[in-house]
Design an enzyme around this catalytic site. Sequence first.
Site, PDB file in Angstrom:
ATOM      1  N   LYS A  41      -6.670   1.593  -3.373  1.00 36.56           N
ATOM      2  CA  LYS A  41      -6.458   1.244  -1.898  1.00 36.56           C
ATOM      3  C   LYS A  41      -6.796   2.199  -0.344  1.00 36.56           C
ATOM      4  O   LYS A  41      -7.206   1.306   0.983  1.00 36.56           O
ATOM      5  CB  LYS A  41      -5.106  -0.009  -1.787  1.00 36.56           C
ATOM      6  CG  LYS A  41      -4.663   0.282  -0.177  1.00 36.56           C
ATOM      7  CD  LYS A  41      -5.470  -1.312   0.182  1.00 36.56           C
ATOM      8  CE  LYS A  41      -4.557  -1.772   1.374  1.00 36.56           C
ATOM      9  NZ  LYS A  41      -5.871  -2.501   2.180  1.00 36.56           N
ATOM     10  N   SER A  72       0.877  -0.992   0.158  1.00 27.67           N
ATOM     11  CA  SER A  72       0.026  -0.190   0.303  1.00 27.67           C
ATOM     12  C   SER A  72       0.869   1.464   0.190  1.00 27.67           C
ATOM     13  O   SER A  72       1.414   0.946   0.963  1.00 27.67           O
ATOM     14  CB  SER A  72      -0.645  -0.056   1.107  1.00 27.67           C
ATOM     15  OG  SER A  72      -1.542  -1.246   1.882  1.00 27.67           O
TER      16      SER A  72
HETATM   17  P1  NAD Z   1       5.550  -6.412   7.638  1.00 28.17           P
HETATM   18  O1  NAD Z   1       5.835  -4.701   8.555  1.00 28.17           O
HETATM   19  O2  NAD Z   1       4.866  -7.183   8.917  1.00 28.17           O
HETATM   20  O3  NAD Z   1       6.337  -6.231   6.627  1.00 28.17           O
HETATM   21  C1  NAD Z   1       7.021  -5.959   6.428  1.00 28.17           C
HETATM   22  C2  NAD Z   1       8.287  -6.505   5.924  1.00 28.17           C
HETATM   23  O4  NAD Z   1       9.060  -6.022   4.783  1.00 28.17           O
HETATM   24  C3  NAD Z   1       9.300  -7.008   6.616  1.00 28.17           C
HETATM   25  O5  NAD Z   1       8.893  -7.991   6.919  1.00 28.17           O
HETATM   26  C4  NAD Z   1      10.390  -6.222   6.779  1.00 28.17           C
HETATM   27  O6  NAD Z   1      11.951  -6.746   7.166  1.00 28.17           O
HETATM   28  C5  NAD Z   1      10.415  -6.069   4.562  1.00 28.17           C
HETATM   29  N1  NAD Z   1      11.344  -4.748   4.911  1.00 28.17           N
HETATM   30  C6  NAD Z   1      11.110  -3.327   5.401  1.00 28.17           C
HETATM   31  N2  NAD Z   1      11.957  -2.453   4.407  1.00 28.17           N
HETATM   32  C7  NAD Z   1      12.576  -3.465   3.809  1.00 28.17           C
HETATM   33  C8  NAD Z   1      13.497  -3.006   2.693  1.00 28.17           C
HETATM   34  N3  NAD Z   1      14.121  -1.602   3.270  1.00 28.17           N
HETATM   35  N4  NAD Z   1      14.156  -4.061   2.267  1.00 28.17           N
HETATM   36  C9  NAD Z   1      13.927  -5.388   1.918  1.00 28.17           C
HETATM   37  N5  NAD Z   1      12.794  -6.245   3.169  1.00 28.17           N
HETATM   38  C10 NAD Z   1      11.994  -4.794   4.296  1.00 28.17           C
HETATM   39  O7  NAD Z   1       4.083  -5.077   6.419  1.00 28.17           O
HETATM   40  P2  NAD Z   1       2.936  -6.140   5.850  1.00 28.17           P
HETATM   41  O8  NAD Z   1       1.778  -6.621   6.830  1.00 28.17           O
HETATM   42  O9  NAD Z   1       2.515  -7.479   5.784  1.00 28.17           O
HETATM   43  O10 NAD Z   1       1.927  -5.542   5.309  1.00 28.17           O
HETATM   44  C11 NAD Z   1       2.847  -4.984   3.976  1.00 28.17           C
HETATM   45  C12 NAD Z   1       2.451  -4.192   3.174  1.00 28.17           C
HETATM   46  O11 NAD Z   1       1.139  -4.778   2.822  1.00 28.17           O
HETATM   47  C13 NAD Z   1       1.999  -2.544   3.781  1.00 28.17           C
HETATM   48  O12 NAD Z   1       1.894  -1.388   2.355  1.00 28.17           O
HETATM   49  C14 NAD Z   1       0.613  -2.709   4.136  1.00 28.17           C
HETATM   50  O13 NAD Z   1       0.047  -1.136   4.173  1.00 28.17           O
HETATM   51  C15 NAD Z   1       0.141  -3.542   3.464  1.00 28.17           C
HETATM   52  N6  NAD Z   1      -1.429  -4.255   3.794  1.00 28.17           N
HETATM   53  C16 NAD Z   1      -1.642  -5.210   4.659  1.00 28.17           C
HETATM   54  C17 NAD Z   1      -2.720  -5.550   5.377  1.00 28.17           C
HETATM   55  C18 NAD Z   1      -1.847  -6.701   6.585  1.00 28.17           C
HETATM   56  O14 NAD Z   1      -3.079  -7.236   7.177  1.00 28.17           O
HETATM   57  N7  NAD Z   1      -1.476  -6.836   7.194  1.00 28.17           N
HETATM   58  C19 NAD Z   1      -2.911  -6.064   4.809  1.00 28.17           C
HETATM   59  C20 NAD Z   1      -3.737  -5.261   2.941  1.00 28.17           C
HETATM   60  C21 NAD Z   1      -1.665  -4.379   2.642  1.00 28.17           C
END
Ligand code: NAD
Length: 305
Positions: free
Chosen positions: A182, A106
């Site tokens: 979104k 997102s």
């Molecule tokens: P999260 O924080 O669990 O995961 C993010 C991952 O990115 C982590 O594993 C982190 O180590 C990794 N990361 C961060 N910086 C990095 C970099 N520079 N290089 C490589 N890896 C890196 O987040 P999430 O809940 O999985 O969400 C991911 C995306 O999806 C976000 O944009 C969020 O808004 C969106 N989203 C989340 C949900 C939900 O329910 N969790 C639902 C829809 C959309």
Amino acid sequence: MSAPADAAGQRETIGFVGLGKMGLPMARRLCEAGHSVVAFDMTPAALDEAAAFGAERAGSPAEVGRRAGVVITMLPNVQVVRAAVLGENGVATTLPAGSLQIDMSSSSPQGTAELGAALKERGIALVDAPVSGGVPKAKTGELAIMVGSDDPAAVKRALPILGAMGRKIFRTGRLGSGQAMKALNNLVSAAGMVAAMEALLVGKKFGLDPALMVEILNGSTGRNNTTENKLNQFVLSGSYASGFGLDLQLKDVRTALELAAQLGLDLPVGAPTVEAIAAAAEFLGPGADHTAMMRHLEEKLGVHL
Ligand code: NAD
């Protein structure tokens, strides 16, 4: 579903950067659908988990770009996406012309348009494909996916890949339009969440039973995603563990509010919704689940469930 083949009939390797709460089950779905996946996350434990379901490890985003023809990003926000794609050791430093980048994070409409322009100069197509449905739908491959792109060929190439992760795939229009949709979806969801939580606290002070209130809301016109899928599961249970961070929710609703402002629109309900979420994020600190918003409202209103 069988993996797509490139012009030479070879299976196309899919790169995946960002193996968090969403990225891990999404990458797993790709592996289970028969795709060959090369993955990177800055957290080694996440890479171990991905390796356990068959993804190959990469040591950097650049290595992902070197080994894959299509690269998916599932990262926290637009700044992180930009750094992982265009930064030093980023995906685009090695991804050849003719490749495809799919950003499923997102992010933001504006940031996506800028990233698309930078990638286009290198001959790389960008599709934005943010998702909705949270961790449960990521695990079952039933996400809603909002696809924005200016490039029909890129969308055609992306669709069979997205099909392994989502059931409802919507074309929203130009590049960045998936991100606009979104962010707006999450503003609607957040407004419903705040309203439902406030109602529970008013009812509690009045003398209504919170569990009965949830049951009645779900059988009445007040039902929404929070009443159906969050209040019993993560709030009344006290687990506050939906898997969607409050910081991520705040980023999304701020993106929606910025979009409205760019269009000259002041939102009478959206703006205080964002303020309420920002206040909760400040109160709860980093790492809080978005359903923990209730703990902040309890303190603020002096009513406890
Ligand atoms: P999260 O924080 O669990 O995961 C993010 C991952 O990115 C982590 O594993 C982190 O180590 C990794 N990361 C961060 N910086 C990095 C970099 N520079 N290089 C490589 N890896 C890196 O987040 P999430 O809940 O999985 O969400 C991911 C995306 O999806 C976000 O944009 C969020 O808004 C969106 N989203 C989340 C949900 C939900 O329910 N969790 C639902 C829809 C959309």
